[in-house]
Scaffold this active site. Structure first.
Site, PDB file in Angstrom:
ATOM      1  N   SER A 139      40.923  52.107  32.821  1.00 17.73           N
ATOM      2  CA  SER A 139      41.522  50.826  32.439  1.00 17.73           C
ATOM      3  C   SER A 139      40.498  49.992  31.685  1.00 17.73           C
ATOM      4  CB  SER A 139      41.965  50.068  33.704  1.00 17.73           C
ATOM      5  OG  SER A 139      42.285  48.722  33.407  1.00 17.73           O
ATOM      6  N   TYR A 152      40.925  47.251  42.556  1.00 21.11           N
ATOM      7  CA  TYR A 152      41.381  48.020  41.394  1.00 21.11           C
ATOM      8  C   TYR A 152      40.282  48.049  40.332  1.00 21.11           C
ATOM      9  CZ  TYR A 152      44.325  49.376  37.404  1.00 21.11           C
ATOM     10  OH  TYR A 152      44.855  50.007  36.303  1.00 21.11           O
TER      11      TYR A 152
END
Length: 262
Positions: A139, A152
């Site tokens: 990401s 995350y």
């Protein structure tokens, strides 16, 4: 890498980026195997794409990965590409003492440990193929500490570092290692968020996957849109400013949550 007639295993392939990968890889002529935890979601994916093969599986569970390996390699010995896409993303206040240890670790178990375990389990099989590939989905948040989703953020930073190390260790083999690096993408990942991301900051999922597939076909190690290059540059040039900008969302979320409790 060739995709036509390749056999591709996609974890977390029932929604969002995973389901779009199913769609576009099918169009490329690949044979698709999809895994996911939700049996109903797997059935819906099979209804949309009847030619795919589905397995119910949780990548955070080592025993389930072992069983998946046995089932898939027995039924599809031609498997030559795995895409580690399964992931969860949550907004978490690290001062929330109601979260037990298993809960607070769940994003690491799925996003990071799940990726590492899948690679470790399937790598011996992939090494037997003339042409094989591993695609790990990280990401843009891997390049900045995003305080609203801290676990995350840490997990995806780990995926990024692990993928780089994996690529180096496999540089003299037939297994190519790719990192798919999406920015914010319009999926159901943020459905339960109290504060929805700004649509203008989010990329359409079909465009993101299209960029990834083009890069994959050209053997580009990092499958990323231009926005990610900007984020990476900013993380080196003005890291504190980037982190502070992201932290504003955490403050807004806390304000909304406090307001709802009154």
């Amino acid at each position: 890498m060739e995709l036509k007639n390749s056999t591709v295993l996609i974890t977390g392939g029932t929604s969002g980026i995973g389901l779009e990968l199913v769609k576009q890889l099918t169009q490329q002529g690949a044979n698709i195997i999809v895994t996911g935890r939700n049996l109903n979601a797997l059935r819906e994916a099979k209804t949309k794409f009847p030619k795919i093969h589905t397995f119910q599986n949780d990548v955070s569970n080592p025993r389930e990965i072992e069983q998946l390996y046995e089932d898939v390699t027995e039924q599809f010995p031609e498997l030559n590409i795995i895409i580690n896409n399964a992931g969860i993303m949550r907004l978490i206040d690290l001062r929330d003492a109601t979260l037990d240890l298993a809960n607070i670790n769940s994003e690491i178990a799925t996003n990071l440990s799940g990726t590492i375990q899948m690679v470790h389990q399937f790598l011996p099989h992939l090494l037997t193929k003339k042409s094989a590939a591993i695609v790990n989905v990280s990401s843009g948040i891997a390049f900045m500490a995003y305080s609203a989703a801290p676990i995350y953020s840490a997990a995806k930073a780990g995926v990024h570092a692990y993928t780089q190390a994996l690529r180096l260790q496999l540089e003299d083999t037939n297994v190519k290692v790719f990192e798919m690096i999406p920015p914010g993408v319009k999926t159901n990942l943020q459905n339960d968020w109290v504060l929805k991301p700004s649509p203008g900051m989010m990329m359409d999922v079909d465009k993101m996957v299209g960029v990834a597939i083009k890069g994959f076909l050209k053997d580009q190690p990092e499958l990323k849109p231009t926005m990610i290059s900007v984020i990476k540059f900013a993380s080196r040039l003005v890291p504190k400013t980037l982190i502070k900008y992201g932290h504003q969302e955490f403050k807004k979320i806390k304000a909304l949550q406090n307001r709802s409790l009154k």
